[in-house]
Design an enzyme around this catalytic site. Structure first.
Site, PDB file in Angstrom:
ATOM      1  N   GLU A 101      34.456 -27.167 -12.869  1.00 45.00           N
ATOM      2  CA  GLU A 101      33.603 -26.935 -14.203  1.00 45.00           C
ATOM      3  C   GLU A 101      33.120 -28.397 -14.671  1.00 45.00           C
ATOM      4  OE1 GLU A 101      35.418 -23.383 -17.265  1.00 45.00           O
ATOM      5  OE2 GLU A 101      36.316 -25.562 -16.937  1.00 45.00           O
ATOM      6  N   CYS A 114      32.380 -35.863 -18.423  1.00 42.83           N
ATOM      7  CA  CYS A 114      33.674 -35.462 -17.295  1.00 42.83           C
ATOM      8  C   CYS A 114      33.413 -34.926 -16.164  1.00 42.83           C
ATOM      9  CB  CYS A 114      34.677 -34.807 -18.609  1.00 42.83           C
ATOM     10  SG  CYS A 114      36.164 -34.297 -17.890  1.00 42.83           S
ATOM     11  N   CYS A 121      44.287 -28.065  -8.720  1.00 40.77           N
ATOM     12  CA  CYS A 121      44.833 -29.645  -8.705  1.00 40.77           C
ATOM     13  C   CYS A 121      46.065 -29.335  -8.535  1.00 40.77           C
ATOM     14  CB  CYS A 121      44.848 -29.706 -10.456  1.00 40.77           C
ATOM     15  SG  CYS A 121      45.154 -31.738 -11.002  1.00 40.77           S
ATOM     16  N   CYS A 125      50.903 -30.574 -14.098  1.00 40.20           N
ATOM     17  CA  CYS A 125      50.835 -30.981 -15.442  1.00 40.20           C
ATOM     18  C   CYS A 125      51.485 -30.221 -16.496  1.00 40.20           C
ATOM     19  CB  CYS A 125      50.211 -31.892 -16.078  1.00 40.20           C
ATOM     20  SG  CYS A 125      50.269 -33.896 -15.031  1.00 40.20           S
ATOM     21  N   CYS A 128      48.513 -28.740 -19.162  1.00 43.29           N
ATOM     22  CA  CYS A 128      47.383 -29.206 -18.407  1.00 43.29           C
ATOM     23  C   CYS A 128      47.348 -27.672 -18.141  1.00 43.29           C
ATOM     24  CB  CYS A 128      47.497 -30.003 -17.884  1.00 43.29           C
ATOM     25  SG  CYS A 128      45.464 -30.477 -17.073  1.00 43.29           S
ATOM     26  N   CYS A 350      39.859 -31.584 -23.561  1.00 43.74           N
ATOM     27  CA  CYS A 350      40.534 -32.168 -22.834  1.00 43.74           C
ATOM     28  C   CYS A 350      41.949 -31.075 -22.066  1.00 43.74           C
ATOM     29  CB  CYS A 350      40.983 -33.567 -23.862  1.00 43.74           C
ATOM     30  SG  CYS A 350      42.801 -34.154 -22.484  1.00 43.74           S
TER      31      CYS A 350
END
Length: 373
Positions: A101, A114, A121, A125, A128, A350
Site C-alpha cells: 500500500e 507514504c 514486515c 511491532c 502496528c 499511521c
C-alpha cells in the site's frame, strides 16, 4: 501497461547507468548509448511516459525497437480509495501477485507520499497493523520508484513541476522497515532525487526506522535524507514489547547513532515518532524521561494518536493525557505537534497499513470512495 509476467526488461527502477548497460546489451551502438540513456531517463522520470509511443523526441523506428526489447511496467492498482479528508490510498499488485500500500496525505498546496519498502514486515511491532503481517519479501528498486509514478499518474503531476507540487515530500513510512531493504531503498531514493527526473530534494525526503542501528550512519552519509525514529517508549522494558528490534539494539545504542547522524543539524532535526497508547506510555513521568533522553540531539517529537485496527490490543490515549504530554515536551524546548489522524476511514492512517493480499480484503470500509482498477 500493467506490470505482469513479461520477459522484456523493465526500465522503471533503472538509473542512467543501468539504462545504458541495458541498451548496450540489446545491441545499441556504443557511441549513442549515453545520449539515449539520458533521453529515456528524461521521458520515464521527468515526463512520466507510460509507453514508448509517447516519446516524441525520438524516432518512430527506435520507439518501435524499444517496445520490442523493453517495457515501462507500472504495477497494477488492485484498489484505489479516497478518504473523506482527501487522503488517497493505492493497493498495488506487483508482477508476482504480492501487494503493498501507498498513501498520499494532501495539504492545501503540497502533500506527502507514504511509500512502502517491503511486502509485510519482519519487526512485529505490537501496536502496528502491518506488524501483524509476516514479511513476504523486499520490494525491488522499480517497485519502490513505481509507487511515486503511479501516485503522480493519479494526481496528474507530469512533467515534474519545478515549483509547488502536490507530491512535495516522500516519507519512507509505509509497509516494512526501510533499513532492512537498504540497498533497494537507497537506489530508489537516488533516482527520485535526480535533478533531471522526479527531482525531489533530499530535504523533502524522510526515512523512518524502528532502530536498525548499524545502517543509520550509512543512510545519513550516503543519502543525507531526514531521519525519523519510531521510538514509542522511553525504557527498554516497554520498548522491547512495543518495538521488538529494541532487544537487539536498545535505546542507548539507538540514541548514540542519532547523536552522530551525519545529516542532522538544527535546521534538519531528527523526528521522534511516539504513538500515544492509553495507560501504556503516556504518563507525565514518561514525557519527562523522553526529554531527558533526547537532550543534546536536534529534535522534533511527533505525538501520534493511536489509530485503531481490528483486534488491536491498545486504545488511544485520552486527549487530556496527550495534551499534558505535549506540554511537558514543548516546555522543554522541543516542538511536539500532535499528528492529526488522516485517512482513518480507509485504514490509511499511521500504523494501519496491511496489504489485502494477506488479509483477504476483509477490511474494506464503506466510508471511502473505492475505485477498482
Amino acid at each position: 501497461m500493467a506490470d505482469g509476467f513479461d520477459a522484456r526488461p523493465n526500465l522503471i527502477g533503472m538509473d542512467r547507468d543501468d539504462i545504458a548497460a541495458a541498451l548496450l546489451d540489446a545491441g545499441e551502438d556504443a557511441s549513442k548509448v549515453r545520449m539515449r540513456a539520458n533521453q529515456l531517463f528524461h521521458w520515464i522520470y521527468y515526463r512520466g511516459a507510460r509507453d514508448f509511443s509517447e516519446m516524441t523526441s525520438i524516432s518512430k523506428a527506435w520507439r518501435a525497437d524499444l517496445h520490442e526489447r523493453f517495457r515501462i511496467g507500472r504495477p497494477e492498482v488492485s484498489s484505489y480509495q479516497q478518504s473523506e479528508d482527501g487522503t488517497r490510498k493505492w493497493l498495488m499488485r506487483f508482477a508476482d501477485g504480492h501487494e503493498a500500500e501507498t498513501v498520499h496525505i494532501p495539504e492545501a498546496d503540497r502533500g506527502a507520499l507514504c511509500v512502502s519498502s517491503q511486502v509485510g514486515c519482519t519487526l512485529t511491532c505490537s501496536f502496528c497493523h502491518t506488524g501483524t503481517q509476516k514479511l513476504v519479501r523486499n520490494l525491488t528498486v522499480g517497485e519502490i520508484v513505481a509507487q511515486m509514478l503511479v501516485a503522480r499518474d493519479t494526481i496528474g503531476e507530469w512533467p515534474s513541476p519545478r515549483g509547488e507540487r502536490m507530491i512535495s515530500n516522500i516519507v519512507m513510512m509505509g509497509m516494512g522497515e526501510p533499513l532492512l531493504n537498504y540497498e533497494n531503498v537507497a537506489k530508489a531514493l537516488k533516482i527520485v532525487m535526480d535533478g533531471e527526473g522526479i527531482s525531489l530534494s533530499k530535504r523533502r525526503i524522510t526515512l523512518s526506522t524502528s532502530g536498525v542501528v548499524p545502517l543509520i550512519e550509512r543512510c545519513g552519509r550516503e543519502l543525507e535524507v531526514n531521519l525519523a525514529i519510531s521510538l514509542h517508549a522511553v525504557n527498554d522494558e516497554l520498548r522491547d514489547v512495543l518495538v521488538p528490534i529494541n532487544r537487539k539494539h536498545p535505546i542507548r545504542e539507538l540514541l548514540d547513532a542519532c547523536r552522530t547522524y551525519p545529516a542532522a543539524n538544527n535546521a534538519r532535526r531528527i523526528t521522534w515518532e511516539y504513538v500515544m497508547l492509553d495507560g501504556i506510555n503516556d504518563s507525565p513521568a514518561e514525557a519527562r524521561e523522553l526529554v531527558r533522553l533526547i537532550k543534546g540531539i536536534p529534535s522534533k517529537v511527533n505525538l501520534i494518536p493511536f489509530n485503531p485496527w481490528p483486534g488491536a490490543p491498545y486504545a488511544c490515549s485520552k486527549p487530556e493525557a496527550i495534551e499534558k504530554f505535549a506540554k511537558i515536551v514543548n516546555d522543554a524546548g522541543y516542538s511536539s505537534p500532535v499528528r492529526t489522524p488522516r485517512g482513518r476511514d480507509i485504514m490509511a492512517a499511521c500504523g494501519q497499513l496491511k496489504s489485502a493480499s494477506e488479509r483477504g480484503r476483509r477490511e474494506k470500509t464503506g466510508a471511502a470512495e473505492i475505485v477498482q482498477a
